[in-house]
Design a protein around this motif. Structure first.
Motif, mmCIF file in Angstrom:
data_model
loop_
_atom_site.group_PDB
_atom_site.id
_atom_site.type_symbol
_atom_site.label_atom_id
_atom_site.label_comp_id
_atom_site.label_asym_id
_atom_site.label_seq_id
_atom_site.Cartn_x
_atom_site.Cartn_y
_atom_site.Cartn_z
ATOM 1 N N LEU A 122 0.823 -1.206 0.000
ATOM 2 C CA LEU A 122 0.000 0.000 0.000
ATOM 3 C C LEU A 122 0.859 1.258 0.000
ATOM 4 N N LEU A 166 -5.484 -1.576 -6.813
ATOM 5 C CA LEU A 166 -4.585 -0.689 -6.071
ATOM 6 C C LEU A 166 -3.532 -0.081 -6.987
ATOM 7 N N ARG A 167 -3.020 -0.884 -7.906
ATOM 8 C CA ARG A 167 -2.038 -0.340 -8.845
ATOM 9 C C ARG A 167 -2.675 0.741 -9.726
ATOM 10 N N THR A 219 3.654 -0.290 -5.110
ATOM 11 C CA THR A 219 2.624 -1.270 -4.771
ATOM 12 C C THR A 219 3.096 -2.710 -4.961
#
Length: 339
Positions: A84, A229-230, A276
């Motif tokens: 994260l 998330l990326r 990440t």
């Protein structure tokens, strides 16, 4: 139709990518719906993930390794699906102590050791969890100055409570993640002594963790979450000005944007796409820190377990640096490292 994913998090700036993914719909485009639940402590998060209250959690990277290794008798192994971010912590001390020991990590540690030698009372510093980079960063900093272990008492305090604790005189300093160092300094309770990026860089700090059994049974879910998330990180690279607002609104009521912005503007915290990724080298680095703290042994069996706990990404993240030197693997046999 998307699959709901209950995710617990702590109110820290490095939870930003979870919120960015949710706000911008990157989770839904990957077939998931993030439902985000704020928690108050890492122990709560760990336990609720272990007992199925959450499907995934914003989690301390060393705690994932500790769970896999079964430390403290807590066998509820987790895996890290994605990082994260990298870095993000700082060491803060009371204003009076800052006057006495201000400086970079080596010089401030030496000044702290000199205070103890001169007869100062033992000090009390807080970190956030026994298996945390905050704990190891405090230990490494104290080692730099040759500070006697009985000169400083280490205790655990949730990051959001550290400002009130130092303001009340319960602790003399703390190591926590953004935004709480800045928030505490802005209210006059403490001063930031140094960002931990001055001690180590590209540090695997938090990960999106899943119970290992659930992740192995349905690996597509952690992989989809990692992709979301990326994508959030790539969006953040193009919209840096909007990140502090999103984070401040999401983390906790009444948190000013001004408390979030400094760590991002100063690059104390990396939230870019490269940050990440997870790698075997990061797992080795964390295992080396657990061993440095006397919590684990750096051996072949532990190394295998540690590496299995991090699902390596296709794009390798940057290698960790300790006092400017690239970590190449293996235990930290000597610290500080020789030039």
């Amino acid at each position: 139709m998307t699959r709901p994913l209950r995710i617990g998090y702590l109110p820290l700036t490095d939870a930003a990518l979870l919120h960015v993914a949710s706000v911008n719909g990157f989770d839904r485009e990957e077939g998931l719906t993030f439902t985000l639940h704020r928690e108050t402590s890492w122990a709560n998060l760990r336990d609720k993930l272990a007992y199925g209250f959450y499907d995934a959690a914003h989690m301390l990277a060393p705690a994932v390794l500790a769970s896999a290794l079964g430390l403290e008798g807590f066998r509820a192994p987790m895996i890290g699906a994605a990082a994260l971010g990298l870095d993000g912590n700082a060491v803060s001390v009371s204003p009076a102590l800052a006057e006495a020991i201000a400086g970079d990590p080596p010089s401030s540690a030496r000044k702290l050791a000199a205070l103890w030698t001169a007869g100062a009372k033992p000090l009390r510093f807080a970190h956030v969890f026994p298996w945390s980079m905050h704990h190891y960063q405090l230990l490494l900093w104290l080692r730099l100055g040759g500070v006697a272990r009985d000169a400083v008492s280490l205790t655990v305090t949730p990051p959001s409570l550290a400002p009130a604790s130092i303001e009340a005189g319960v602790i003399d300093g703390f190591c926590a993640g953004a935004p709480w160092n800045t928030f505490s300094q802005q209210r006059g309770a403490s001063r930031i002594l140094f960002p931990c990026a001055a001690l180590m860089r590209n540090c695997p700090e938090k990960v999106l963790a899943f119970p290992r059994g659930a992740a192995e049974a349905d690996p597509d879910v952690p992989k989809a979450a990692a992709r979301a998330l990326r994508r959030a990180a790539l969006w953040g690279e193009q919209n840096r000005a909007d990140l502090p607002r999103i984070v401040a609104q999401a983390l906790t009521p009444d948190l000013p944007e001004s408390a979030v912005r400094p760590a991002l503007d100063a690059d104390w915290l990396r939230l870019d796409a490269a940050a990440t990724g997870l790698s075997a080298l990061q797992a080795d680095f964390l295992l080396a820190l657990l061993a440095f703290a006397g919590q684990a042994t750096f051996d072949a069996a532990s190394q295998t377990v540690a590496r299995e706990a991090f699902w390596s990404s296709e794009q390798a993240p940057p290698a960790p640096h300790l006092l400017g030197q690239t970590y190449a693997g293996g235990p930290l046999e000597t610290f500080p490292p020789s030039a």
